[in-house]
Scaffold this active site. Structure first.
Site, short mmCIF file in Angstrom:
data_model
loop_
_atom_site.label_atom_id
_atom_site.label_comp_id
_atom_site.label_asym_id
_atom_site.label_seq_id
_atom_site.Cartn_x
_atom_site.Cartn_y
_atom_site.Cartn_z
N GLY A 114 9.55 23.29 24.91
CA GLY A 114 9.56 22.52 25.73
C GLY A 114 7.87 23.26 25.41
O GLY A 114 7.42 23.57 25.24
N ALA A 115 7.34 22.98 27.07
CA ALA A 115 5.40 23.04 27.15
C ALA A 115 4.76 22.34 26.22
O ALA A 115 4.62 23.03 24.49
CB ALA A 115 5.33 24.10 27.15
N HIS A 127 2.99 19.72 23.75
CA HIS A 127 1.93 18.94 23.44
C HIS A 127 1.40 17.50 23.02
O HIS A 127 3.18 17.44 22.30
CB HIS A 127 1.40 19.87 23.09
CG HIS A 127 1.60 20.39 21.22
ND1 HIS A 127 1.80 20.35 20.82
CD2 HIS A 127 1.74 21.58 21.91
CE1 HIS A 127 2.69 21.57 20.18
NE2 HIS A 127 2.34 21.91 20.66
N GLY A 145 1.66 17.64 19.73
CA GLY A 145 2.15 17.55 18.00
C GLY A 145 3.43 17.55 18.18
O GLY A 145 4.40 16.90 17.60
N HIS A 146 4.08 18.48 19.74
CA HIS A 146 6.00 17.64 19.50
C HIS A 146 5.93 15.85 19.75
O HIS A 146 6.70 15.89 19.13
CB HIS A 146 6.49 18.35 21.16
CG HIS A 146 6.14 19.57 21.19
ND1 HIS A 146 4.80 20.64 21.84
CD2 HIS A 146 6.83 20.96 20.54
CE1 HIS A 146 5.39 21.46 21.94
NE2 HIS A 146 6.56 21.71 20.65
N GLY A 184 7.96 20.78 12.50
CA GLY A 184 6.75 20.66 12.05
C GLY A 184 6.21 21.86 10.97
O GLY A 184 7.19 22.55 11.09
N ASP A 240 4.66 25.67 11.69
CA ASP A 240 5.96 27.06 11.61
C ASP A 240 6.80 26.34 10.20
O ASP A 240 8.17 26.31 9.92
CB ASP A 240 7.74 26.39 12.86
CG ASP A 240 6.55 26.80 14.05
OD1 ASP A 240 6.38 28.09 14.71
OD2 ASP A 240 6.58 25.69 14.70
N SER A 275 2.12 25.85 21.99
CA SER A 275 2.60 25.91 23.39
C SER A 275 2.02 26.98 24.01
O SER A 275 2.05 27.43 25.17
CB SER A 275 3.88 25.94 23.81
OG SER A 275 4.49 24.70 23.09
N ARG A 276 1.53 28.13 22.86
CA ARG A 276 1.49 29.34 23.06
C ARG A 276 -0.23 29.51 23.72
O ARG A 276 -1.05 30.04 24.31
CB ARG A 276 1.01 30.35 22.02
CG ARG A 276 2.48 31.49 22.45
CD ARG A 276 2.66 31.88 21.43
NE ARG A 276 4.04 32.77 21.10
CZ ARG A 276 5.70 32.10 20.81
NH1 ARG A 276 5.01 31.61 19.86
NH2 ARG A 276 6.51 32.66 20.73
P1 AMP Z 1 8.59 25.01 19.57
O1 AMP Z 1 8.60 24.38 21.12
O2 AMP Z 1 7.20 25.75 19.40
O3 AMP Z 1 10.01 25.16 19.16
O4 AMP Z 1 8.32 23.74 18.55
C1 AMP Z 1 9.34 22.69 18.76
C2 AMP Z 1 8.90 21.87 17.33
O5 AMP Z 1 7.62 21.49 17.07
C3 AMP Z 1 9.15 22.32 15.86
O6 AMP Z 1 9.53 21.47 15.11
C4 AMP Z 1 7.47 22.44 15.21
O7 AMP Z 1 7.14 23.27 13.93
C5 AMP Z 1 6.57 21.49 15.92
N1 AMP Z 1 5.46 21.48 16.41
C6 AMP Z 1 4.66 22.92 16.83
N2 AMP Z 1 3.31 22.53 17.17
C7 AMP Z 1 3.20 21.50 15.97
C8 AMP Z 1 2.27 20.84 15.86
N3 AMP Z 1 0.70 21.45 16.44
N4 AMP Z 1 2.05 19.82 15.10
C9 AMP Z 1 3.14 19.69 14.29
N5 AMP Z 1 4.79 19.68 14.77
C10 AMP Z 1 4.53 20.81 15.75
#
Ligand code: AMP
Length: 282
Positions: free
Chosen positions: A31-32, A34, A36-37, A150, A153, A189-190
């Site tokens: 969640g949170a 953006h 990228g998600h 993504g 990570d 998100s951070r």
């Molecule tokens: P998270 O919510 O941080 O666990 O991320 C969920 C998914 O979104 C993971 O596969 C991340 O690698 C991907 N993700 C997070 N930030 C980005 C970004 N800036 N660009 C592409 N994918 C992202």
């Protein structure tokens, strides 16, 4: 967009979709959300008949209680963003739904060799055990044809590919490029937790990565590492946790350049109290 909190309701709905031969693309998140998600959601939408997104802040992948407590939670905004990106299903389980037992029987115990002992694994003990556990549980519940992760990570992506390959989970892992702000900062998100001053300073991390990439032809790996460490001593806003140049598949540190092997430079640094990670393929 349909929203489910319970796995039974999600699975019976998805069962009906499968009977209609609809293909499922899955995007797990905390969640949170953006852009990228949303890039992952949009790609999944293009490549499948329907998209399932999950939002679950997974406690077992946090080794720092404060970080878990402060992790941003913005569900109503997330729902709006998902609707506008064309997401079909959102799964928002609570902790009891994902971790019904009160002991370690909740957890998946896979041996990733050295891959989860370096970088993130070294500084965040048990982090990847938590990640592998939750992603595996979600894969069982959603049973998608494709799942989207993504490159932001990078080590997580490599570990999930390895898990899927070694325990033969029938899903195709699709990796997606890191989406960045216009000043180069990787979306995260951070980033919401950065002060205005910190946010201004944050693109430094990607600048260093780009510079490291440009030095590949002329410098040894050891020299580049020393150069990066020095930059972080000069810029005292940041505390460098690690900078590593690794084999892009095994994620193990490279000692010297090898033209046959793709390399990736990975970094983790604190800016104030916020831990940021980023990487660049070399
Ligand atoms: P998270 O919510 O941080 O666990 O991320 C969920 C998914 O979104 C993971 O596969 C991340 O690698 C991907 N993700 C997070 N930030 C980005 C970004 N800036 N660009 C592409 N994918 C992202």
């Amino acid at each position: 967009m349909k929203i489910f909190e319970k796995k039974e309701a999600l699975q019976s709905h998805l069962g009906r979709c499968r009977e209609r031969k609809l293909t499922i693309g899955f995007v797990p998140t905390m969640g949170a959300l953006h852009l990228g998600h949303l890039a992952l959601i949009k790609r999944a939408k293009k490549e499948n008949n329907m998209v399932v997104c999950s939002i679950f802040v997974n406690p077992t992948q946090f080794n720092n209680k404060e970080d878990l407590k402060k992790y941003p939670r913005t569900l109503s905004k997330d729902i709006k963003m998902l609707k506008s990106a064309g997401c079909d299903i959102l799964f928002t389980p609570d902790e009891k739904e994902m971790y019904p037992a009160h002991d370690d029987s909740n957890m998946l115990n896979l041996d990733f060799g050295k891959m989860d002992q370096v970088m993130e694994g070294k500084f965040r003990p048990r982090h990847f055990k938590g990640v592998a556990t939750i992603v595996n549980k979600l894969f069982i519940m959603v049973n998608p044809q494709k799942a989207y992760f993504g490159e932001k990570d990078y080590q997580q992506l490599a570990i999930i590919k390895k898990m899927v390959e070694s325990i033969r989970i029938p899903v195709q892992i699709v990796s997606c490029k890191t989406v960045r702000e216009t000043d180069g900062l990787a979306m995260s998100s951070r980033n919401l937790r950065l002060t205005r001053e910190e946010r201004k300073a944050a693109p430094f991390i990607y600048k260093i990565l780009k510079k490291a990439r440009s030095l590949r032809k002329e410098k040894t790996i050891g020299d580049i590492k020393k150069w990066v460490q020095k930059q972080f001593l000069i810029n005292q806003r940041f505390t460098l946790e690690y900078f590593e140049i690794s084999n892009a598949i095994s994620l193990l540190p490279l000692r010297k350049w090898d033209e046959q092997k793709k390399a990736v430079a990975c970094i983790a640094a604190y800016l104030g109290s916020v831990r940021l990670i980023d990487n660049i393929e070399l």
